[in-house]
Design a protein around this motif. Structure first.
Motif, PDB file in Angstrom:
ATOM      1  N   THR A  71       0.889  -1.111   0.026  1.00 28.53           N
ATOM      2  CA  THR A  71       0.064   0.058   0.090  1.00 28.53           C
ATOM      3  C   THR A  71       0.826   1.410   0.082  1.00 28.53           C
ATOM      4  OG1 THR A  71      -0.120   0.193   2.457  1.00 28.53           O
ATOM      5  CG2 THR A  71      -1.840  -1.112   1.082  1.00 28.53           C
ATOM      6  N   ILE A  72       0.272   2.244  -0.527  1.00 26.95           N
ATOM      7  CA  ILE A  72       0.868   3.779  -0.308  1.00 26.95           C
ATOM      8  C   ILE A  72       0.254   4.805   0.028  1.00 26.95           C
ATOM      9  CG2 ILE A  72       0.533   3.808  -2.909  1.00 26.95           C
ATOM     10  CD1 ILE A  72       3.546   5.162  -3.057  1.00 26.95           C
ATOM     11  N   ASN A  73       0.825   5.478   0.832  1.00 28.13           N
ATOM     12  CA  ASN A  73      -0.222   6.680   1.404  1.00 28.13           C
ATOM     13  C   ASN A  73       0.749   7.907   1.301  1.00 28.13           C
ATOM     14  OD1 ASN A  73      -2.413   7.581   2.979  1.00 28.13           O
ATOM     15  ND2 ASN A  73      -0.854   8.007   4.571  1.00 28.13           N
ATOM     16  N   ALA A  84       5.656   9.856   0.896  1.00 32.36           N
ATOM     17  CA  ALA A  84       4.809   8.745   0.459  1.00 32.36           C
ATOM     18  C   ALA A  84       5.449   7.608   1.421  1.00 32.36           C
ATOM     19  CB  ALA A  84       5.371   8.302  -0.910  1.00 32.36           C
ATOM     20  N   VAL A  86       5.177   3.715   1.916  1.00 35.27           N
ATOM     21  CA  VAL A  86       5.082   2.533   1.411  1.00 35.27           C
ATOM     22  C   VAL A  86       5.347   1.274   2.309  1.00 35.27           C
ATOM     23  CG1 VAL A  86       6.029   0.800  -0.338  1.00 35.27           C
ATOM     24  CG2 VAL A  86       6.125   3.341  -0.852  1.00 35.27           C
ATOM     25  N   ASP A  88       4.889  -2.883   2.537  1.00 36.19           N
ATOM     26  CA  ASP A  88       4.678  -4.079   1.781  1.00 36.19           C
ATOM     27  C   ASP A  88       3.901  -5.372   2.554  1.00 36.19           C
ATOM     28  OD1 ASP A  88       6.345  -5.401   3.712  1.00 36.19           O
ATOM     29  OD2 ASP A  88       8.073  -5.787   2.693  1.00 36.19           O
ATOM     30  N   GLN A  93       7.840  -0.839   6.317  1.00 31.62           N
ATOM     31  CA  GLN A  93       7.509   0.583   5.890  1.00 31.62           C
ATOM     32  C   GLN A  93       8.598   1.088   5.626  1.00 31.62           C
ATOM     33  OE1 GLN A  93       4.974   2.117   8.819  1.00 31.62           O
ATOM     34  NE2 GLN A  93       3.168   0.999   8.524  1.00 31.62           N
ATOM     35  N   ARG A  95       9.709   5.258   3.796  1.00 31.03           N
ATOM     36  CA  ARG A  95       9.316   6.382   3.554  1.00 31.03           C
ATOM     37  C   ARG A  95      10.097   7.119   2.267  1.00 31.03           C
ATOM     38  NH1 ARG A  95       5.348   8.978   6.427  1.00 31.03           N
ATOM     39  NH2 ARG A  95       4.871   8.058   8.579  1.00 31.03           N
ATOM     40  N   TRP A 103       2.625   9.326  -9.270  1.00 30.15           N
ATOM     41  CA  TRP A 103       3.654   8.505  -8.809  1.00 30.15           C
ATOM     42  C   TRP A 103       3.461   7.175  -9.792  1.00 30.15           C
ATOM     43  CZ3 TRP A 103       1.999   3.701  -7.018  1.00 30.15           C
ATOM     44  CH2 TRP A 103       0.614   3.535  -6.822  1.00 30.15           C
ATOM     45  N   LEU A 105       4.908   3.038  -9.596  1.00 29.91           N
ATOM     46  CA  LEU A 105       5.591   1.942  -8.691  1.00 29.91           C
ATOM     47  C   LEU A 105       5.892   0.881  -9.769  1.00 29.91           C
ATOM     48  CD1 LEU A 105       6.812   1.006  -5.925  1.00 29.91           C
ATOM     49  CD2 LEU A 105       4.637  -0.246  -5.942  1.00 29.91           C
ATOM     50  N   LEU A 130      10.180   3.586  -7.150  1.00 31.32           N
ATOM     51  CA  LEU A 130       9.217   4.529  -7.099  1.00 31.32           C
ATOM     52  C   LEU A 130       9.533   5.597  -7.604  1.00 31.32           C
ATOM     53  CD1 LEU A 130       6.401   5.037  -5.540  1.00 31.32           C
ATOM     54  CD2 LEU A 130       7.649   5.872  -3.537  1.00 31.32           C
TER      55      LEU A 130
END
Length: 217
Positions: A71-73, A84, A86, A88, A93, A95, A103, A105, A130
Motif C-alpha cells: 500500500t502507499i499513502n 510517500a 510504502v 509491503d 514500511q 518513506r 507517482w 511503482l 518508486l
C-alpha cells in the motif's frame, strides 16, 4: 515458497563452501606454501559471493495474482512535494519524498520459459522503484525529479540484472519490468498495489484517492 527454497539451497551450498575454506585455512600447514592459503581465501570469497546471491534470490516472492503486495499513502509536505509511505505485504514500511503530481511503482518480474514453463512454476517479483513526475511537460524537464529504489541488491550482485542483460545465457528465464501506470498524488490518498503476470494493478482505498483519480481522467 519455491524461491525461498531455492535461496535456502544456495545458502547451504554457500555454507558448505565457507566451511571447506575455513577448514583449509585452519588445518593447513602454512609451510607447504603460499598457494594453499591463497586457495583457501579464494574459496572463502566464493562462499561469501554465493551467500550474497542467495540473499538476492530470497528477496523475490512468488506472484499470487490479485493478492495485495503493498500500500502507499501520501501526505503533502508543500506544493508538488509529498511524503510517500510504502508498506509491503509483510508490514515493512519505507518513506520517500516525491516531487511532482503523479507517482509510479515498478516491479521486477522473473518468469520461467521453455521446458520449465510446463511445470506451471509461478513467476516471481520484487518491488523495484518508486518515482514521481510532473503533469506539466515543462516542469517535468526543468524541475527536480524523484526516483528511488525500494529494494537494493547487496554488494551489487544483482541476479535479475544479470539475467536481463544476458538473456542468451539464461534462455529458460525471462527478467522483465512490470509497471503500474501513473496515478495522482494527493494529500491523504491511499492506494493498494497488487500483481498480475505482466505488471502491477493499483486501486484506491479511500475517497481521497478515488476523487484524485476521477479528477485526472
Amino acid at each position: 515458497m519455491l524461491y525461498t527454497l531455492v535461496a535456502l539451497v544456495i545458502i547451504l551450498i554457500a555454507a558448505f563452501i565457507a566451511y571447506r575454506a575455513v577448514k583449509i585455512l585452519w588445518f593447513s600447514n602454512w609451510f607447504i606454501g603460499w598457494l594453499t592459503g591463497m586457495f583457501g581465501l579464494t574459496v572463502l570469497v566464493l562462499g561469501i559471493g554465493v551467500g550474497v546471491v542467495a540473499y538476492d534470490v530470497y528477496s523475490y516472492k512468488q506472484i499470487l495474482v490479485g493478492q495485495p503486495v503493498a500500500t502507499i499513502n501520501f501526505e503533502l509536505i508543500e506544493d508538488q512535494y509529498f511524503d510517500a509511505l510504502v508498506a509491503d505485504a509483510n508490514g515493512k514500511q519505507q518513506r520517500f519524498s516525491l516531487h511532482g503530481d503523479q507517482w509510479q511503482l515498478d516491479a521486477r518480474i522473473i518468469k520461467w520459459q521453455g521446458y520449465f514453463s510446463g511445470f506451471n512454476i509461478k513467476p516471481a517479483f520484487r518491488l523495484d522503484r518508486l518515482s514521481g513526475r510532473y503533469f506539466d511537460i515543462h516542469k517535468e524537464t526543468v524541475e527536480k525529479r524523484s526516483n528511488f529504489s525500494i529494494v537494493k541488491s547487496p554488494l551489487g550482485l544483482d541476479v535479475w540484472q544479470l539475467i536481463h542483460d544476458q538473456p542468451k545465457w539464461f534462455s529458460v528465464i525471462d527478467a522483465s519490468y512490470g509497471s503500474a501506470r501513473y496515478f495522482p498524488m494527493k494529500n491523504g490518498a491511499l492506494y493498494e498495489i497488487s500483481l498480475s503476470n505482466t505488471g502491477l494493478n493499483v486501486r484506491p482505498l479511500n475517497d481521497v484517492a478515488s476523487k484524485a483519480i476521477a479528477e485526472w481522467k
